[in-house]
Design a protein around this motif. Structure first.
Motif, short mmCIF file in Angstrom:
data_model
loop_
_atom_site.label_atom_id
_atom_site.label_comp_id
_atom_site.label_asym_id
_atom_site.label_seq_id
_atom_site.Cartn_x
_atom_site.Cartn_y
_atom_site.Cartn_z
N ARG A 17 0.82 -1.22 0.00
CA ARG A 17 0.00 0.00 0.00
C ARG A 17 0.85 1.27 0.00
O ARG A 17 0.31 2.37 -0.03
N LEU A 18 2.16 1.11 0.03
CA LEU A 18 3.04 2.27 0.08
C LEU A 18 3.61 2.66 -1.28
O LEU A 18 3.64 3.82 -1.64
N GLY A 19 4.11 1.66 -1.99
CA GLY A 19 4.80 1.95 -3.24
C GLY A 19 4.28 1.12 -4.39
O GLY A 19 3.15 0.63 -4.37
N THR A 20 5.13 0.95 -5.37
CA THR A 20 4.80 0.22 -6.59
C THR A 20 5.51 -1.11 -6.61
O THR A 20 6.69 -1.20 -6.22
N ASN A 21 4.83 -2.15 -7.06
CA ASN A 21 5.45 -3.45 -7.29
C ASN A 21 6.01 -3.49 -8.70
O ASN A 21 5.29 -3.16 -9.65
N TYR A 22 7.25 -3.87 -8.83
CA TYR A 22 7.89 -4.05 -10.12
C TYR A 22 8.22 -5.53 -10.26
O TYR A 22 8.56 -6.20 -9.28
N PHE A 23 8.15 -6.04 -11.48
CA PHE A 23 8.48 -7.43 -11.76
C PHE A 23 9.52 -7.46 -12.87
O PHE A 23 9.46 -6.66 -13.81
N ILE A 24 10.47 -8.40 -12.73
CA ILE A 24 11.53 -8.49 -13.74
C ILE A 24 11.83 -9.94 -14.05
O ILE A 24 11.74 -10.81 -13.18
N GLY A 25 12.20 -10.16 -15.29
CA GLY A 25 12.61 -11.49 -15.74
C GLY A 25 14.08 -11.71 -15.47
O GLY A 25 14.68 -11.08 -14.59
N ASP A 26 14.68 -12.53 -16.23
CA ASP A 26 16.06 -12.98 -16.04
C ASP A 26 17.05 -11.81 -16.13
O ASP A 26 17.19 -11.19 -17.18
N VAL A 27 17.75 -11.54 -15.05
CA VAL A 27 18.74 -10.47 -15.00
C VAL A 27 20.09 -10.97 -15.50
O VAL A 27 20.84 -10.24 -16.13
N HIS A 28 20.40 -12.22 -15.23
CA HIS A 28 21.64 -12.87 -15.67
C HIS A 28 22.89 -12.03 -15.44
O HIS A 28 23.68 -11.79 -16.34
#
Length: 185
Positions: A17-28
């Protein structure tokens, strides 16, 4: 089999409830590139932003250690990918050295030989901080996170009953039509 020994099978996260959720794939192992991309998007952990990763944070790039150490940050949460699973398998069975190197894990082999305490530290972080699957609850519903293929019923993941080889390696669901998953939004 190593997969049966993984202790962090599943976790759930509450609504952010505070910020934004970010999603990421393979950083490698492209730590600097990841940090640049987050900066360009005004990612701000102090404002409550959280980054969720589907795994494969190691191998191929030059900053695997830096990426593993992201797991120590309160704002970074990650699933195990097949690259982390192979690293853990190699530590248990060093005959997998050739496969590890083919998967971009020369850095791991180098540390294993030259800095054994360093690789033990990084393995301990992976083993203790990465999950086989995660449920991220949002105001829009729940998001299931797994590296490769999710089960047909997300409850299997929640219960810690994933077929881990499928969860880490399979891409079959991407090749067939449909694909709705029960018990997750």
């Amino acid at each position: 089999l190593l997969f049966n020994q993984i202790i962090n099978k599943h976790t759930s996260f509450p609504i952010n409830r505070l910020g934004t959720n970010y999603f990421i794939g393979d950083v490698h192992a492209h730590y600097d590139l990841l940090m640049d991309k987050l900066d360009n998007r005004n990612f701000d952990p102090s404002a409550g932003d959280i980054l969720y990763s589907v795994g494969d944070i190691v191998n191929y790039g030059k900053q695997s250690s830096d990426c593993v150490e992201l797991l120590l940050k309160y704002w970074f949460k990650a699933c195990l990918g097949n690259h982390e699973a192979m690293l853990l398998a190699f530590i248990k069975d060093t005959s997998l050295k050739e496969t590890l190197v083919k998967m971009g894990g020369q850095w791991c082999l180098d540390l294993y030989v030259n800095e054994p305490s360093r690789i033990k530290f990084l393995v301990a972080i992976i083993f203790s901080k990465m999950f086989c699957s995660m449920t991220v609850n949002t105001v829009y519903g729940s998001i299931g996170v797994v590296h490769a293929q999710a089960p047909d019923d997300w409850q299997q993941a929640v219960d810690g009953n994933l077929d881990l080889a499928t969860a880490f390696w399979s891409m079959d669901k991407f090749k067939r039509p449909g694909g709705d998953i029960l018990n997750v939004d």
